[in-house]
Design a protein around this motif. Sequence first.
Motif, PDB file in Angstrom:
ATOM      1  N   LYS A 188       0.826  -1.207   0.000  1.00 31.67           N
ATOM      2  CA  LYS A 188       0.000   0.000   0.000  1.00 31.67           C
ATOM      3  C   LYS A 188       0.862   1.260   0.000  1.00 31.67           C
ATOM      4  O   LYS A 188       0.433   2.312  -0.487  1.00 31.67           O
ATOM      5  N   ARG A 201     -18.015   3.067 -10.784  1.00 26.66           N
ATOM      6  CA  ARG A 201     -18.284   3.314  -9.372  1.00 26.66           C
ATOM      7  C   ARG A 201     -17.628   4.641  -8.993  1.00 26.66           C
ATOM      8  O   ARG A 201     -16.925   5.262  -9.788  1.00 26.66           O
ATOM      9  N   ASP A 251     -15.014   7.104  -6.519  1.00 21.31           N
ATOM     10  CA  ASP A 251     -13.620   6.956  -6.107  1.00 21.31           C
ATOM     11  C   ASP A 251     -13.488   6.155  -4.809  1.00 21.31           C
ATOM     12  O   ASP A 251     -12.549   5.366  -4.643  1.00 21.31           O
ATOM     13  N   ARG A 252     -14.416   6.365  -3.870  1.00 18.36           N
ATOM     14  CA  ARG A 252     -14.343   5.655  -2.594  1.00 18.36           C
ATOM     15  C   ARG A 252     -14.438   4.145  -2.815  1.00 18.36           C
ATOM     16  O   ARG A 252     -13.688   3.372  -2.195  1.00 18.36           O
ATOM     17  N   THR A 253     -15.335   3.724  -3.676  1.00 18.85           N
ATOM     18  CA  THR A 253     -15.466   2.288  -3.967  1.00 18.85           C
ATOM     19  C   THR A 253     -14.202   1.766  -4.640  1.00 18.85           C
ATOM     20  O   THR A 253     -13.742   0.650  -4.348  1.00 18.85           O
ATOM     21  N   ARG A 257     -11.169   2.848  -4.217  1.00 18.57           N
ATOM     22  CA  ARG A 257     -10.132   2.715  -3.195  1.00 18.57           C
ATOM     23  C   ARG A 257     -10.347   1.467  -2.347  1.00 18.57           C
ATOM     24  O   ARG A 257      -9.383   0.765  -2.000  1.00 18.57           O
ATOM     25  N   ARG A 258     -11.594   1.194  -1.996  1.00 18.28           N
ATOM     26  CA  ARG A 258     -11.880  -0.024  -1.222  1.00 18.28           C
ATOM     27  C   ARG A 258     -11.494  -1.269  -2.013  1.00 18.28           C
ATOM     28  O   ARG A 258     -10.958  -2.233  -1.461  1.00 18.28           O
ATOM     29  N   ARG A 259     -11.796  -1.249  -3.303  1.00 16.83           N
ATOM     30  CA  ARG A 259     -11.451  -2.394  -4.157  1.00 16.83           C
ATOM     31  C   ARG A 259      -9.930  -2.579  -4.215  1.00 16.83           C
ATOM     32  O   ARG A 259      -9.435  -3.707  -4.182  1.00 16.83           O
ATOM     33  N   ASP A 311      -7.741  -1.642  -1.839  1.00 13.14           N
ATOM     34  CA  ASP A 311      -7.313  -2.142  -0.534  1.00 13.14           C
ATOM     35  C   ASP A 311      -7.579  -3.645  -0.404  1.00 13.14           C
ATOM     36  O   ASP A 311      -6.728  -4.401   0.088  1.00 13.14           O
ATOM     37  N   GLU A 312      -8.757  -4.071  -0.845  1.00 15.60           N
ATOM     38  CA  GLU A 312      -9.089  -5.499  -0.790  1.00 15.60           C
ATOM     39  C   GLU A 312      -8.129  -6.296  -1.662  1.00 15.60           C
ATOM     40  O   GLU A 312      -7.653  -7.373  -1.269  1.00 15.60           O
ATOM     41  N   ASP A 361      -4.669  -6.662   0.048  1.00 16.37           N
ATOM     42  CA  ASP A 361      -4.683  -7.655   1.125  1.00 16.37           C
ATOM     43  C   ASP A 361      -4.662  -9.071   0.558  1.00 16.37           C
ATOM     44  O   ASP A 361      -3.917  -9.937   1.045  1.00 16.37           O
TER      45      ASP A 361
END
Length: 328
Positions: A13, A100, A102-104, A106-108, A110-111, A114
Amino acid sequence: MTVSAADLAGELKQLRRGRGIAAPQLAERAGPALRAVCGTTEDDENAAIRRRLTECLSEWTRALPDDLRTAVLAAFGLHPDAVKPFYQDRVRWLAKYLERDDRTARRRIDEGMDRLAEVAVASTSESDAEASRPSRRWHTEDLRVTLALDQPIPEAFEFRRIVADADEITELDLALTLTDSVYRGEAIGTDDLRVDVFHGGLLIGRAMESTDRVGLALRLPEPLRRHSKHEIALRFRAEIRHPHFVCVPRHPVDQFDLHVRFARPMPTEVVKLERVFQDDASDDAARGDSLIADASGEVHVHFRGLEPGFAYGVRWKVPESGSRGLEN
Protein backbone atom coordinates in the motif's frame (compact mmCIF):
# COMPACT_ATOMS: atom_id res chain seq x y z
CA MET A 1 13.21 -13.75 6.87
CA THR A 2 9.66 -14.73 7.86
CA VAL A 3 7.14 -12.50 6.10
CA SER A 4 3.56 -11.97 7.31
CA ALA A 5 0.73 -11.09 4.95
CA ALA A 6 -0.09 -8.04 7.09
CA ASP A 7 3.45 -6.62 6.85
CA LEU A 8 3.57 -7.26 3.12
CA ALA A 9 0.17 -5.67 2.55
CA GLY A 10 1.33 -2.55 4.38
CA GLU A 11 4.39 -2.27 2.15
CA LEU A 12 2.34 -2.82 -1.00
CA LYS A 13 0.00 0.00 0.00
CA GLN A 14 3.00 2.30 0.46
CA LEU A 15 4.44 1.29 -2.89
CA ARG A 16 1.26 2.21 -4.79
CA ARG A 17 1.67 5.91 -3.93
CA GLY A 18 2.97 8.50 -6.37
CA ARG A 19 4.20 6.89 -9.56
CA GLY A 20 3.83 3.38 -8.15
CA ILE A 21 6.11 0.84 -9.78
CA ALA A 22 7.61 3.63 -11.93
CA ALA A 23 8.89 5.57 -8.90
CA PRO A 24 12.42 6.87 -9.60
CA GLN A 25 13.73 5.87 -6.12
CA LEU A 26 12.26 2.39 -6.10
CA ALA A 27 15.23 0.94 -4.21
CA GLU A 28 14.35 3.17 -1.24
CA ARG A 29 10.62 2.46 -1.39
CA ALA A 30 10.72 -1.33 -1.60
CA GLY A 31 10.40 -2.57 1.98
CA PRO A 32 12.11 -5.62 3.55
CA ALA A 33 9.05 -7.88 3.30
CA LEU A 34 8.58 -7.09 -0.38
CA ARG A 35 12.28 -7.59 -1.07
CA ALA A 36 12.21 -10.93 0.73
CA VAL A 37 9.29 -12.40 -1.22
CA CYS A 38 10.63 -11.09 -4.55
CA GLY A 39 14.21 -12.18 -3.93
CA THR A 40 15.90 -8.79 -4.37
CA THR A 41 18.90 -7.64 -2.34
CA GLU A 42 20.26 -4.41 -0.91
CA ASP A 43 22.77 -4.26 -3.78
CA ASP A 44 20.15 -4.33 -6.55
CA GLU A 45 19.68 -1.10 -8.48
CA ASN A 46 16.36 0.50 -9.42
CA ALA A 47 16.13 -1.15 -12.85
CA ALA A 48 16.69 -4.66 -11.49
CA ILE A 49 14.24 -4.11 -8.62
CA ARG A 50 11.59 -2.68 -10.96
CA ARG A 51 11.93 -5.64 -13.32
CA ARG A 52 11.69 -8.19 -10.51
CA LEU A 53 8.77 -6.45 -8.78
CA THR A 54 6.90 -6.22 -12.07
CA GLU A 55 7.39 -9.96 -12.65
CA CYS A 56 6.24 -10.87 -9.13
CA LEU A 57 3.24 -8.54 -9.03
CA SER A 58 2.07 -9.64 -12.47
CA GLU A 59 2.40 -13.30 -11.48
CA TRP A 60 0.61 -12.95 -8.12
CA THR A 61 -2.32 -11.00 -9.57
CA ARG A 62 -3.19 -13.97 -11.79
CA ALA A 63 -4.63 -15.66 -8.69
CA LEU A 64 -7.04 -12.77 -8.02
CA PRO A 65 -10.58 -12.29 -9.34
CA ASP A 66 -10.68 -10.11 -12.46
CA ASP A 67 -11.95 -6.99 -10.68
CA LEU A 68 -9.31 -7.16 -7.95
CA ARG A 69 -6.59 -7.96 -10.47
CA THR A 70 -7.51 -4.86 -12.48
CA ALA A 71 -7.63 -2.76 -9.31
CA VAL A 72 -4.17 -3.85 -8.17
CA LEU A 73 -2.54 -3.46 -11.58
CA ALA A 74 -4.06 -0.01 -11.94
CA ALA A 75 -2.91 1.04 -8.47
CA PHE A 76 0.70 0.19 -9.24
CA GLY A 77 0.54 1.70 -12.73
CA LEU A 78 0.99 -1.71 -14.34
CA HIS A 79 -2.31 -1.71 -16.21
CA PRO A 80 -1.63 -0.47 -19.77
CA ASP A 81 -4.60 1.93 -19.62
CA ALA A 82 -3.72 3.31 -16.18
CA VAL A 83 -0.11 4.41 -16.64
CA LYS A 84 -0.60 7.80 -14.96
CA PRO A 85 1.89 9.82 -12.89
CA PHE A 86 -0.21 10.15 -9.72
CA TYR A 87 -2.05 7.61 -7.60
CA GLN A 88 -5.22 9.72 -7.48
CA ASP A 89 -5.34 9.72 -11.30
CA ARG A 90 -5.13 5.93 -11.30
CA VAL A 91 -7.92 5.73 -8.72
CA ARG A 92 -10.13 7.91 -10.92
CA TRP A 93 -9.39 5.71 -13.93
CA LEU A 94 -10.38 2.60 -11.94
CA ALA A 95 -13.58 4.25 -10.69
CA LYS A 96 -14.57 5.04 -14.26
CA TYR A 97 -13.62 1.53 -15.39
CA LEU A 98 -15.72 -0.05 -12.62
CA GLU A 99 -18.50 2.52 -13.07
CA ARG A 100 -18.28 3.31 -9.37
CA ASP A 101 -17.18 6.31 -7.29
CA ASP A 102 -13.62 6.96 -6.11
CA ARG A 103 -14.34 5.66 -2.59
CA THR A 104 -15.47 2.29 -3.97
CA ALA A 105 -12.39 2.14 -6.21
CA ARG A 106 -10.13 2.72 -3.19
CA ARG A 107 -11.88 -0.02 -1.22
CA ARG A 108 -11.45 -2.39 -4.16
CA ILE A 109 -7.73 -1.58 -4.29
CA ASP A 110 -7.31 -2.14 -0.53
CA GLU A 111 -9.09 -5.50 -0.79
CA GLY A 112 -6.92 -6.45 -3.74
CA MET A 113 -3.72 -5.52 -1.88
CA ASP A 114 -4.68 -7.65 1.13
CA ARG A 115 -5.49 -10.63 -1.09
CA LEU A 116 -2.33 -10.10 -3.11
CA ALA A 117 -0.21 -10.22 0.04
CA GLU A 118 -1.82 -13.53 1.04
CA VAL A 119 -1.10 -15.00 -2.40
CA ALA A 120 2.51 -13.79 -2.33
CA VAL A 121 3.26 -15.21 1.13
CA ALA A 122 1.63 -18.55 0.24
CA SER A 123 3.51 -18.86 -3.05
CA THR A 124 6.82 -18.00 -1.36
CA SER A 125 6.26 -20.68 1.28
CA GLU A 126 5.59 -23.24 -1.46
CA SER A 127 8.71 -22.15 -3.35
CA ASP A 128 10.83 -22.51 -0.21
CA ALA A 129 9.58 -26.06 0.30
CA GLU A 130 10.17 -26.99 -3.33
CA ALA A 131 13.60 -25.37 -3.52
CA SER A 132 14.75 -27.47 -0.56
CA ARG A 133 14.28 -30.59 -2.67
CA PRO A 134 17.23 -31.54 -4.92
CA SER A 135 14.89 -31.95 -7.91
CA ARG A 136 13.64 -28.38 -7.58
CA ARG A 137 16.83 -26.34 -7.59
CA TRP A 138 15.74 -25.10 -11.01
CA HIS A 139 12.91 -25.60 -13.46
CA THR A 140 12.15 -24.80 -17.09
CA GLU A 141 9.81 -21.88 -17.68
CA ASP A 142 9.70 -22.24 -21.45
CA LEU A 143 10.95 -25.01 -23.75
CA ARG A 144 10.72 -24.70 -27.53
CA VAL A 145 11.89 -27.48 -29.82
CA THR A 146 11.95 -27.65 -33.61
CA LEU A 147 12.58 -31.11 -35.03
CA ALA A 148 13.48 -31.43 -38.72
CA LEU A 149 13.13 -35.00 -39.97
CA ASP A 150 13.72 -34.03 -43.60
CA GLN A 151 17.47 -33.56 -43.11
CA PRO A 152 20.12 -36.18 -43.99
CA ILE A 153 20.46 -36.66 -40.22
CA PRO A 154 17.42 -35.51 -38.19
CA GLU A 155 18.11 -32.34 -36.20
CA ALA A 156 16.40 -30.89 -33.16
CA PHE A 157 16.93 -27.28 -32.08
CA GLU A 158 16.12 -26.63 -28.44
CA PHE A 159 15.57 -23.21 -26.89
CA ARG A 160 15.10 -23.34 -23.13
CA ARG A 161 14.50 -20.63 -20.49
CA ILE A 162 15.24 -21.88 -17.00
CA VAL A 163 14.44 -20.30 -13.62
CA ALA A 164 16.62 -20.81 -10.55
CA ASP A 165 14.65 -22.06 -7.53
CA ALA A 166 17.68 -21.82 -5.26
CA ASP A 167 20.89 -19.80 -5.05
CA GLU A 168 24.24 -20.60 -6.66
CA ILE A 169 23.02 -22.66 -9.62
CA THR A 170 26.21 -23.22 -11.61
CA GLU A 171 25.35 -26.27 -13.70
CA LEU A 172 22.35 -27.83 -15.44
CA ASP A 173 21.85 -31.58 -15.63
CA LEU A 174 20.22 -32.51 -18.94
CA ALA A 175 19.72 -35.85 -20.65
CA LEU A 176 18.58 -37.50 -23.88
CA THR A 177 17.44 -41.04 -24.56
CA LEU A 178 17.80 -43.00 -27.78
CA THR A 179 15.02 -45.54 -27.31
CA ASP A 180 15.34 -49.10 -28.62
CA SER A 181 18.86 -48.25 -29.66
CA VAL A 182 20.82 -50.63 -31.84
CA TYR A 183 23.63 -49.80 -29.41
CA ARG A 184 21.71 -51.20 -26.44
CA GLY A 185 24.22 -52.39 -23.89
CA GLU A 186 26.99 -50.27 -25.44
CA ALA A 187 27.96 -46.64 -24.93
CA ILE A 188 26.33 -44.26 -27.41
CA GLY A 189 29.21 -42.49 -29.10
CA THR A 190 29.55 -38.85 -30.06
CA ASP A 191 28.94 -39.76 -33.69
CA ASP A 192 25.62 -41.40 -32.79
CA LEU A 193 24.37 -38.36 -30.86
CA ARG A 194 25.84 -34.96 -31.74
CA VAL A 195 25.23 -32.15 -29.27
CA ASP A 196 26.12 -28.52 -30.03
CA VAL A 197 25.69 -25.57 -27.68
CA PHE A 198 24.71 -22.41 -29.55
CA HIS A 199 24.57 -20.15 -26.51
CA GLY A 200 24.08 -20.14 -22.77
CA GLY A 201 26.82 -22.34 -21.39
CA LEU A 202 29.60 -24.85 -21.90
CA LEU A 203 29.09 -28.59 -22.24
CA ILE A 204 31.49 -30.05 -19.68
CA GLY A 205 30.23 -33.59 -19.16
CA ARG A 206 28.68 -36.47 -21.02
CA ALA A 207 28.03 -39.84 -19.41
CA MET A 208 25.85 -42.91 -19.94
CA GLU A 209 23.15 -42.98 -17.24
CA SER A 210 21.65 -46.21 -18.57
CA THR A 211 22.01 -48.40 -21.65
CA ASP A 212 20.26 -45.80 -23.81
CA ARG A 213 20.20 -42.54 -21.79
CA VAL A 214 22.95 -39.96 -22.12
CA GLY A 215 23.44 -37.49 -19.28
CA LEU A 216 24.73 -34.02 -20.17
CA ALA A 217 26.25 -31.41 -17.84
CA LEU A 218 26.07 -27.78 -18.94
CA ARG A 219 28.14 -25.25 -17.01
CA LEU A 220 26.53 -21.80 -16.88
CA PRO A 221 28.47 -18.61 -17.67
CA GLU A 222 27.94 -17.38 -14.09
CA PRO A 223 26.09 -18.67 -11.01
CA LEU A 224 22.37 -17.99 -10.90
CA ARG A 225 20.66 -16.83 -7.77
CA ARG A 226 17.13 -17.69 -6.84
CA HIS A 227 14.41 -16.32 -9.18
CA SER A 228 16.89 -15.34 -11.89
CA LYS A 229 16.38 -16.62 -15.43
CA HIS A 230 18.75 -17.92 -18.09
CA GLU A 231 18.34 -19.02 -21.70
CA ILE A 232 20.20 -21.74 -23.56
CA ALA A 233 20.12 -22.96 -27.16
CA LEU A 234 21.20 -26.46 -28.19
CA ARG A 235 21.19 -28.61 -31.30
CA PHE A 236 20.90 -32.40 -31.29
CA ARG A 237 21.55 -34.65 -34.27
CA ALA A 238 20.78 -38.37 -34.25
CA GLU A 239 19.21 -41.06 -36.37
CA ILE A 240 15.58 -41.63 -35.37
CA ARG A 241 14.46 -45.12 -36.28
CA HIS A 242 11.51 -45.40 -33.92
CA PRO A 243 8.99 -42.71 -34.92
CA HIS A 244 8.38 -40.58 -31.85
CA PHE A 245 9.76 -37.48 -30.19
CA VAL A 246 8.85 -36.71 -26.60
CA CYS A 247 10.03 -34.58 -23.71
CA VAL A 248 10.46 -36.55 -20.49
CA PRO A 249 11.51 -33.85 -18.02
CA ARG A 250 13.56 -34.60 -14.94
CA HIS A 251 12.74 -31.07 -13.69
CA PRO A 252 9.29 -29.43 -13.99
CA VAL A 253 8.52 -27.63 -17.24
CA ASP A 254 5.94 -24.82 -17.30
CA GLN A 255 5.33 -25.00 -21.05
CA PHE A 256 6.67 -26.98 -23.99
CA ASP A 257 6.21 -25.97 -27.63
CA LEU A 258 7.10 -28.54 -30.30
CA HIS A 259 7.26 -28.23 -34.09
CA VAL A 260 7.96 -31.36 -36.13
CA ARG A 261 8.73 -31.20 -39.86
CA PHE A 262 8.33 -34.60 -41.51
CA ALA A 263 10.25 -36.12 -44.38
CA ARG A 264 8.62 -37.73 -47.41
CA PRO A 265 6.74 -40.01 -47.55
CA MET A 266 4.39 -38.35 -45.10
CA PRO A 267 3.26 -40.26 -41.99
CA THR A 268 0.05 -42.24 -42.27
CA GLU A 269 -0.81 -41.21 -38.69
CA VAL A 270 0.38 -38.65 -36.15
CA VAL A 271 -0.84 -38.62 -32.54
CA LYS A 272 -0.24 -36.26 -29.67
CA LEU A 273 1.13 -37.87 -26.51
CA GLU A 274 0.43 -36.09 -23.23
CA ARG A 275 1.41 -37.32 -19.77
CA VAL A 276 2.03 -40.90 -20.80
CA PHE A 277 4.50 -43.19 -19.09
CA GLN A 278 7.95 -42.99 -20.62
CA ASP A 279 8.04 -46.66 -21.56
CA ASP A 280 4.67 -46.31 -23.31
CA ALA A 281 5.75 -43.54 -25.68
CA SER A 282 6.59 -46.06 -28.39
CA ASP A 283 3.59 -48.31 -27.67
CA ASP A 284 0.68 -48.00 -30.13
CA ALA A 285 -1.65 -48.73 -27.23
CA ALA A 286 -0.86 -45.29 -25.80
CA ARG A 287 -3.27 -43.07 -27.72
CA GLY A 288 -3.77 -39.34 -28.00
CA ASP A 289 -5.39 -36.69 -30.20
CA SER A 290 -4.90 -37.24 -33.93
CA LEU A 291 -2.87 -34.57 -35.71
CA ILE A 292 -2.77 -33.62 -39.39
CA ALA A 293 0.39 -32.24 -40.95
CA ASP A 294 -0.02 -28.95 -42.82
CA ALA A 295 0.97 -28.22 -46.42
CA SER A 296 4.62 -27.86 -45.33
CA GLY A 297 4.59 -31.31 -43.77
CA GLU A 298 4.60 -29.93 -40.20
CA VAL A 299 2.67 -30.39 -36.97
CA HIS A 300 2.71 -28.11 -33.94
CA VAL A 301 1.76 -29.08 -30.38
CA HIS A 302 1.84 -27.19 -27.10
CA PHE A 303 1.86 -28.48 -23.51
CA ARG A 304 1.59 -26.82 -20.10
CA GLY A 305 2.55 -28.01 -16.64
CA LEU A 306 4.79 -30.95 -17.61
CA GLU A 307 5.46 -33.33 -14.73
CA PRO A 308 8.85 -35.02 -14.30
CA GLY A 309 8.95 -38.63 -15.42
CA PHE A 310 6.05 -38.43 -17.89
CA ALA A 311 6.33 -38.13 -21.67
CA TYR A 312 4.92 -35.29 -23.80
CA GLY A 313 5.25 -35.06 -27.59
CA VAL A 314 4.19 -36.83 -30.78
CA ARG A 315 4.32 -40.30 -32.31
CA TRP A 316 3.83 -41.03 -36.00
CA LYS A 317 3.57 -43.91 -38.44
CA VAL A 318 5.40 -44.07 -41.73
CA PRO A 319 5.31 -46.83 -44.38
CA GLU A 320 8.65 -48.16 -43.19
CA SER A 321 9.40 -47.68 -39.50
CA GLY A 322 12.34 -48.91 -37.55
CA SER A 323 13.04 -49.08 -33.87
CA ARG A 324 14.53 -45.91 -32.55
CA GLY A 325 13.26 -42.69 -31.01
CA LEU A 326 14.58 -39.58 -29.36
CA GLU A 327 13.61 -38.19 -25.95
CA ASN A 328 14.89 -35.15 -24.14
